[in-house]
Scaffold this motif. Sequence first.
Motif, PDB file in Angstrom:
ATOM      1  N   HIS A  62       0.872  -1.176   0.000  1.00 17.04           N
ATOM      2  CA  HIS A  62       0.000   0.000   0.000  1.00 17.04           C
ATOM      3  C   HIS A  62       0.903   1.219   0.000  1.00 17.04           C
ATOM      4  O   HIS A  62       1.701   1.411   0.911  1.00 17.04           O
ATOM      5  CB  HIS A  62      -0.905   0.011   1.228  1.00 17.04           C
ATOM      6  CG  HIS A  62      -1.963   1.073   1.176  1.00 17.04           C
ATOM      7  ND1 HIS A  62      -1.689   2.405   1.429  1.00 17.04           N
ATOM      8  CD2 HIS A  62      -3.281   1.014   0.874  1.00 17.04           C
ATOM      9  CE1 HIS A  62      -2.798   3.111   1.299  1.00 17.04           C
ATOM     10  NE2 HIS A  62      -3.781   2.292   0.956  1.00 17.04           N
ATOM     11  N   ILE A  63       0.784   2.032  -1.050  1.00 14.15           N
ATOM     12  CA  ILE A  63       1.618   3.222  -1.162  1.00 14.15           C
ATOM     13  C   ILE A  63       0.741   4.471  -1.184  1.00 14.15           C
ATOM     14  O   ILE A  63      -0.400   4.450  -1.648  1.00 14.15           O
ATOM     15  CB  ILE A  63       2.513   3.173  -2.415  1.00 14.15           C
ATOM     16  CG1 ILE A  63       1.667   3.044  -3.678  1.00 14.15           C
ATOM     17  CG2 ILE A  63       3.519   2.033  -2.318  1.00 14.15           C
ATOM     18  CD1 ILE A  63       2.480   3.130  -4.960  1.00 14.15           C
TER      19      ILE A  63
ATOM     20  N   PHE B 216      -4.441   4.764   6.347  1.00 10.56           N
ATOM     21  CA  PHE B 216      -3.428   3.739   6.134  1.00 10.56           C
ATOM     22  C   PHE B 216      -2.109   4.372   5.696  1.00 10.56           C
ATOM     23  O   PHE B 216      -1.043   4.070   6.235  1.00 10.56           O
ATOM     24  CB  PHE B 216      -3.919   2.749   5.079  1.00 10.56           C
ATOM     25  CG  PHE B 216      -3.444   1.343   5.291  1.00 10.56           C
ATOM     26  CD1 PHE B 216      -4.187   0.441   6.033  1.00 10.56           C
ATOM     27  CD2 PHE B 216      -2.248   0.920   4.746  1.00 10.56           C
ATOM     28  CE1 PHE B 216      -3.738  -0.860   6.224  1.00 10.56           C
ATOM     29  CE2 PHE B 216      -1.796  -0.375   4.932  1.00 10.56           C
ATOM     30  CZ  PHE B 216      -2.549  -1.270   5.677  1.00 10.56           C
ATOM     31  N   ALA B 217      -2.188   5.271   4.714  1.00 13.63           N
ATOM     32  CA  ALA B 217      -0.986   5.930   4.201  1.00 13.63           C
ATOM     33  C   ALA B 217      -0.391   6.892   5.215  1.00 13.63           C
ATOM     34  O   ALA B 217       0.820   7.128   5.221  1.00 13.63           O
ATOM     35  CB  ALA B 217      -1.311   6.672   2.905  1.00 13.63           C
ATOM     36  N   GLU B 218      -1.221   7.461   6.079  1.00 11.22           N
ATOM     37  CA  GLU B 218      -0.715   8.381   7.086  1.00 11.22           C
ATOM     38  C   GLU B 218       0.117   7.651   8.134  1.00 11.22           C
ATOM     39  O   GLU B 218       1.059   8.213   8.689  1.00 11.22           O
ATOM     40  CB  GLU B 218      -1.878   9.131   7.748  1.00 11.22           C
ATOM     41  CG  GLU B 218      -2.530  10.166   6.837  1.00 11.22           C
ATOM     42  CD  GLU B 218      -3.685  10.881   7.507  1.00 11.22           C
ATOM     43  OE1 GLU B 218      -3.679  10.964   8.755  1.00 11.22           O
ATOM     44  OE2 GLU B 218      -4.592  11.348   6.792  1.00 11.22           O
ATOM     45  N   VAL B 219      -0.205   6.400   8.411  1.00 15.10           N
ATOM     46  CA  VAL B 219       0.582   5.605   9.351  1.00 15.10           C
ATOM     47  C   VAL B 219       1.911   5.208   8.724  1.00 15.10           C
ATOM     48  O   VAL B 219       2.970   5.287   9.339  1.00 15.10           O
ATOM     49  CB  VAL B 219      -0.198   4.354   9.803  1.00 15.10           C
ATOM     50  CG1 VAL B 219       0.696   3.423  10.631  1.00 15.10           C
ATOM     51  CG2 VAL B 219      -1.428   4.751  10.615  1.00 15.10           C
TER      52      VAL B 219
ATOM     53  N   VAL C  91       3.957   0.448   2.710  1.00 15.89           N
ATOM     54  CA  VAL C  91       3.946  -0.696   3.622  1.00 15.89           C
ATOM     55  C   VAL C  91       3.604  -1.975   2.871  1.00 15.89           C
ATOM     56  O   VAL C  91       2.769  -1.986   1.966  1.00 15.89           O
ATOM     57  CB  VAL C  91       2.941  -0.470   4.777  1.00 15.89           C
ATOM     58  CG1 VAL C  91       1.528  -0.315   4.249  1.00 15.89           C
ATOM     59  CG2 VAL C  91       3.005  -1.594   5.789  1.00 15.89           C
ATOM     60  N   LEU C  92       4.277  -3.044   3.234  1.00 10.84           N
ATOM     61  CA  LEU C  92       3.964  -4.359   2.699  1.00 10.84           C
ATOM     62  C   LEU C  92       2.739  -4.890   3.436  1.00 10.84           C
ATOM     63  O   LEU C  92       2.792  -5.159   4.631  1.00 10.84           O
ATOM     64  CB  LEU C  92       5.151  -5.307   2.900  1.00 10.84           C
ATOM     65  CG  LEU C  92       5.001  -6.721   2.324  1.00 10.84           C
ATOM     66  CD1 LEU C  92       4.891  -6.668   0.804  1.00 10.84           C
ATOM     67  CD2 LEU C  92       6.187  -7.586   2.743  1.00 10.84           C
ATOM     68  N   VAL C  93       1.622  -5.001   2.735  1.00  9.04           N
ATOM     69  CA  VAL C  93       0.377  -5.445   3.358  1.00  9.04           C
ATOM     70  C   VAL C  93       0.320  -6.967   3.437  1.00  9.04           C
ATOM     71  O   VAL C  93      -0.070  -7.542   4.448  1.00  9.04           O
ATOM     72  CB  VAL C  93      -0.850  -4.914   2.590  1.00  9.04           C
ATOM     73  CG1 VAL C  93      -2.144  -5.446   3.192  1.00  9.04           C
ATOM     74  CG2 VAL C  93      -0.842  -3.394   2.593  1.00  9.04           C
ATOM     75  N   SER C  94       0.728  -7.624   2.354  1.00  5.89           N
ATOM     76  CA  SER C  94       0.665  -9.086   2.336  1.00  5.89           C
ATOM     77  C   SER C  94       1.912  -9.654   1.681  1.00  5.89           C
ATOM     78  O   SER C  94       2.600  -8.973   0.923  1.00  5.89           O
ATOM     79  CB  SER C  94      -0.588  -9.570   1.594  1.00  5.89           C
ATOM     80  OG  SER C  94      -0.560  -9.149   0.238  1.00  5.89           O
TER      81      SER C  94
ATOM     82  N   ALA D  60      11.725  -2.294   7.197  1.00  8.11           N
ATOM     83  CA  ALA D  60      11.213  -0.925   7.127  1.00  8.11           C
ATOM     84  C   ALA D  60       9.827  -0.840   6.536  1.00  8.11           C
ATOM     85  O   ALA D  60       9.112   0.134   6.712  1.00  8.11           O
ATOM     86  CB  ALA D  60      12.174  -0.049   6.311  1.00  8.11           C
ATOM     87  N   HIS D  61       9.404  -1.878   5.780  1.00 13.97           N
ATOM     88  CA  HIS D  61       8.111  -1.830   5.097  1.00 13.97           C
ATOM     89  C   HIS D  61       7.041  -2.662   5.787  1.00 13.97           C
ATOM     90  O   HIS D  61       5.967  -2.865   5.244  1.00 13.97           O
ATOM     91  CB  HIS D  61       8.286  -2.312   3.655  1.00 13.97           C
ATOM     92  CG  HIS D  61       9.213  -1.468   2.857  1.00 13.97           C
ATOM     93  ND1 HIS D  61      10.285  -1.975   2.183  1.00 13.97           N
ATOM     94  CD2 HIS D  61       9.259  -0.130   2.675  1.00 13.97           C
ATOM     95  CE1 HIS D  61      10.943  -0.996   1.583  1.00 13.97           C
ATOM     96  NE2 HIS D  61      10.327   0.140   1.868  1.00 13.97           N
TER      97      HIS D  61
END
Length: 209
Positions: free
Chosen positions: A35-36, A135-138, A142-145, A207-208
């Motif tokens: 998710h970017i 989600f993006a603010e956190v 991030v690697l979701v799955s 990191a992701h």
Amino acid sequence: LISGSMQIGVSTMPSLLQAVDGGLDLVLIAGAARHIKERPTISLTVRKDMKYEKPSDLEGKKIGVSGLNNVMDVFLRKWFALNKVNSKNITLIEVPLPQMPDMLRNGILDAATPVEPIRSAVINGGAGTLAAEFFAEVNPDVLVSGWITTGDWARKNPQVVKGFREAVDEALAYINTNPDDLKEIERKYLGFNAPRWPQFSNEIGRAHV
């Protein structure tokens, strides 16, 4: 995976970490959906008649998440914490994604955290409005799955793991350069074309997560 009936599966990162924390021998071997910030697919939506200006407006409200303790629930609670909102003052309800639009429209939920294509169905169908890209603010990337297996199987089959990662890279290279084929495959197996997809990447790193 643990019973050995399959060797490789997909998991979200919170589910994987919870399983490992619980003592299961599972490892991440390849990335899947990310998710970017530039391409949001998971958002906070509120029912159309609700006034929303800031996170604290959600105190005392009912919010639908697709699963308690799953990736959306964890990120939503983190977002509340970052915005100094006590999530204990909010009722989080486990709701199947396809039911979120109707539950918002009927006032059963005050807000929801849909993922595409339900996200667009909520907004374009008039069931709710976009409130925040929580989600993006956190985490903006991030690697979701990801693809997982047991540590024992990975250690015994390093060449298979290497080949699997190479196959994933080959598939990603194809879909990234053949968008029309991607849409055709999507329609064939899912029956529709989602308005947007997450970014897919084989990369895995602390990191992701």
